[in-house]
Write a protein that holds these residues in place. Sequence first.
Motif, PDB file in Angstrom:
ATOM      1  N   VAL A  46      34.004 -68.447 -24.058  1.00 33.12           N
ATOM      2  CA  VAL A  46      34.133 -69.794 -24.634  1.00 33.12           C
ATOM      3  C   VAL A  46      32.880 -70.600 -24.314  1.00 33.12           C
ATOM      4  CG1 VAL A  46      35.341 -72.002 -24.376  1.00 33.12           C
ATOM      5  CG2 VAL A  46      36.649 -69.905 -24.732  1.00 33.12           C
ATOM      6  N   ARG A  47      32.456 -70.543 -23.061  1.00 28.08           N
ATOM      7  CA  ARG A  47      31.270 -71.301 -22.651  1.00 28.08           C
ATOM      8  C   ARG A  47      30.042 -70.874 -23.447  1.00 28.08           C
ATOM      9  NH1 ARG A  47      30.109 -71.095 -16.483  1.00 28.08           N
ATOM     10  NH2 ARG A  47      29.598 -68.964 -17.075  1.00 28.08           N
TER      11      ARG A  47
ATOM     12  N   GLN B 263      27.761 -73.394 -25.550  1.00 31.86           N
ATOM     13  CA  GLN B 263      26.332 -73.541 -25.271  1.00 31.86           C
ATOM     14  C   GLN B 263      25.485 -73.284 -26.508  1.00 31.86           C
ATOM     15  OE1 GLN B 263      25.994 -71.021 -21.774  1.00 31.86           O
ATOM     16  NE2 GLN B 263      26.315 -72.778 -20.420  1.00 31.86           N
ATOM     17  N   ALA B 264      25.921 -72.383 -27.367  1.00 28.61           N
ATOM     18  CA  ALA B 264      25.197 -72.138 -28.620  1.00 28.61           C
ATOM     19  C   ALA B 264      25.209 -73.383 -29.506  1.00 28.61           C
ATOM     20  CB  ALA B 264      25.807 -70.949 -29.363  1.00 28.61           C
TER      21      ALA B 264
ATOM     22  N   ASP C  40      28.939 -77.910 -23.411  1.00 29.80           N
ATOM     23  CA  ASP C  40      29.380 -77.152 -22.249  1.00 29.80           C
ATOM     24  C   ASP C  40      30.857 -77.424 -22.023  1.00 29.80           C
ATOM     25  OD1 ASP C  40      29.382 -75.492 -20.024  1.00 29.80           O
ATOM     26  OD2 ASP C  40      27.586 -76.382 -19.171  1.00 29.80           O
ATOM     27  N   LEU C  41      31.418 -76.795 -21.004  1.00 30.07           N
ATOM     28  CA  LEU C  41      32.849 -76.943 -20.733  1.00 30.07           C
ATOM     29  C   LEU C  41      33.249 -78.398 -20.482  1.00 30.07           C
ATOM     30  CD1 LEU C  41      33.350 -73.790 -18.503  1.00 30.07           C
ATOM     31  CD2 LEU C  41      34.160 -74.114 -20.853  1.00 30.07           C
TER      32      LEU C  41
ATOM     33  N   TYR D 177      36.312 -73.546 -13.382  1.00 30.45           N
ATOM     34  CA  TYR D 177      35.354 -73.818 -14.459  1.00 30.45           C
ATOM     35  C   TYR D 177      35.450 -75.238 -14.991  1.00 30.45           C
ATOM     36  CZ  TYR D 177      34.384 -68.812 -14.784  1.00 30.45           C
ATOM     37  OH  TYR D 177      34.012 -67.520 -14.520  1.00 30.45           O
ATOM     38  N   PHE D 178      36.652 -75.781 -15.048  1.00 30.85           N
ATOM     39  CA  PHE D 178      36.866 -77.121 -15.605  1.00 30.85           C
ATOM     40  C   PHE D 178      37.029 -78.117 -14.465  1.00 30.85           C
ATOM     41  CE2 PHE D 178      38.109 -74.322 -19.042  1.00 30.85           C
ATOM     42  CZ  PHE D 178      37.610 -74.969 -20.166  1.00 30.85           C
ATOM     43  N   THR D 179      36.382 -79.276 -14.607  1.00 34.25           N
ATOM     44  CA  THR D 179      36.431 -80.297 -13.571  1.00 34.25           C
ATOM     45  C   THR D 179      37.006 -81.587 -14.143  1.00 34.25           C
ATOM     46  OG1 THR D 179      34.164 -80.958 -14.095  1.00 34.25           O
ATOM     47  CG2 THR D 179      34.446 -79.309 -12.348  1.00 34.25           C
ATOM     48  N   PRO D 180      37.502 -82.474 -13.274  1.00 34.01           N
ATOM     49  CA  PRO D 180      38.028 -83.759 -13.760  1.00 34.01           C
ATOM     50  C   PRO D 180      36.943 -84.556 -14.461  1.00 34.01           C
ATOM     51  CG  PRO D 180      38.721 -83.341 -11.501  1.00 34.01           C
ATOM     52  CD  PRO D 180      37.693 -82.297 -11.847  1.00 34.01           C
TER      53      PRO D 180
END
Length: 128
Positions: free
Chosen positions: A60-61, A65-66, A70-71, A97-100
């Motif tokens: 997915v990332r 990025q393409a 970004d995530l 991978y995912f942040t608040p």
Amino acid sequence: MAEKMIVTSDAAPKAIGPYSLGVWAGDLLFVSGQTPTDPATGAIVDGDVVAQAHQAIKNVRAVLQAAGLDLADVVKSTLFIKDMNEFSRINEVYASYFTPPYPARSCVEVARLPKDVLVELEVVARRP
């Protein structure tokens, strides 16, 4: 009305059917479900649901990025998993991978996924 813009990536697995890896619709990017396929070999990664979850998110990332995203730009994700008993293990990988602030998310158990994988992830992201 603007045309759809298609996103491709050599760093993500090729589509295995008649669909695009990503499609821009205005400021939203819709990323097709990504399985734990190694983009270099086209094979499903070896290992358990943890290894598969890592690879699906990496795929997915790569599509994001393409498209110059970004995530952190993801606003909605949907996890499809083979076994809800694996939810906590997959959730730990996801949280790495995912942040608040986290995107909105759905997670559903399904009877079967393409190539009999254990997890698939699709997302919607927005242009910053």
